[in-house]
Design a protein around this motif. Structure first.
Motif, short mmCIF file in Angstrom:
data_model
loop_
_atom_site.label_atom_id
_atom_site.label_comp_id
_atom_site.label_asym_id
_atom_site.label_seq_id
_atom_site.Cartn_x
_atom_site.Cartn_y
_atom_site.Cartn_z
N VAL A 3 5.17 11.52 -1.67
CA VAL A 3 5.56 9.95 -1.05
C VAL A 3 6.67 9.72 -2.06
O VAL A 3 7.91 9.01 -2.50
CB VAL A 3 5.18 8.76 -0.14
N CYS A 6 9.01 11.31 -3.22
CA CYS A 6 10.34 11.31 -3.24
C CYS A 6 10.78 10.49 -3.53
O CYS A 6 12.39 10.42 -3.50
CB CYS A 6 9.68 11.53 -1.57
N TYR A 7 9.99 9.38 -3.78
CA TYR A 7 10.90 8.36 -4.19
C TYR A 7 11.61 8.27 -5.57
O TYR A 7 12.91 7.62 -5.62
CB TYR A 7 9.80 6.84 -4.27
N GLY A 39 5.66 3.07 4.27
CA GLY A 39 5.78 4.00 3.60
C GLY A 39 7.07 4.97 4.79
O GLY A 39 7.64 5.80 4.54
N SER A 40 5.81 4.71 5.96
CA SER A 40 6.69 5.72 7.02
C SER A 40 7.91 5.54 7.13
O SER A 40 8.96 5.77 7.25
CB SER A 40 6.33 6.37 8.05
N CYS A 43 10.58 7.13 4.72
CA CYS A 43 10.19 7.98 4.75
C CYS A 43 11.25 8.14 5.88
O CYS A 43 12.55 9.64 5.56
CB CYS A 43 9.47 8.14 4.74
N LYS A 47 15.15 10.03 5.58
CA LYS A 47 15.39 11.62 5.87
C LYS A 47 16.75 11.03 6.73
O LYS A 47 17.57 12.10 6.29
CB LYS A 47 14.20 11.75 6.94
N LEU A 74 10.64 15.24 2.68
CA LEU A 74 10.01 14.04 3.65
C LEU A 74 9.72 14.41 4.48
O LEU A 74 9.30 13.74 5.36
CB LEU A 74 11.47 13.19 4.21
N ILE A 77 6.17 15.34 4.93
CA ILE A 77 5.39 14.18 4.80
C ILE A 77 5.29 13.39 6.06
O ILE A 77 4.43 12.60 6.45
CB ILE A 77 6.20 13.49 4.02
N LEU A 78 6.19 13.12 6.79
CA LEU A 78 6.75 12.66 8.03
C LEU A 78 5.46 13.32 9.39
O LEU A 78 4.93 13.20 10.40
CB LEU A 78 7.56 12.47 8.64
#
Length: 82
Positions: A3, A6-7, A39-40, A43, A47, A74, A77-78
């Motif tokens: 994550v 991703c950021y 975080g979710s 994300c 997305k 993403l 991750i989700l």
């Protein structure tokens, strides 16, 4: 990609978008990270916005590639969060 990577990539994408004249989309990416509580949530917002960014026809190959990879990561991750 985790994550935090991703950021970092989202910041990179925002920078590319800004350079390519898509400042409003860059702002959406940056705001998603600044305003998200979890975080979710961040994300999911990233997305969502990247899905729309991928529809832009004037982006460079570099920006499109960054957006595609980030959107894919993403999603992974989700899915892992479910």
């Amino acid at each position: 990609m985790d994550v935090f990577e991703c950021y970092r990539e989202a910041n990179n994408l925002a920078s590319l978008l800004d350079q390519e004249g898509a400042k409003e989309h860059a702002d959406l990416i940056l705001n998603a990270m600044a305003e998200g509580c979890t975080g979710s949530e961040i994300c999911m917002a990233l997305k969502w916005h990247i899905k729309d960014i991928l529809k832009l026809d004037f982006l460079s190959k570099e920006a499109k590639k960054c957006a595609r990879l980030l959107h894919k990561d993403l999603g992974r991750i989700l899915q892992a969060c479910d």
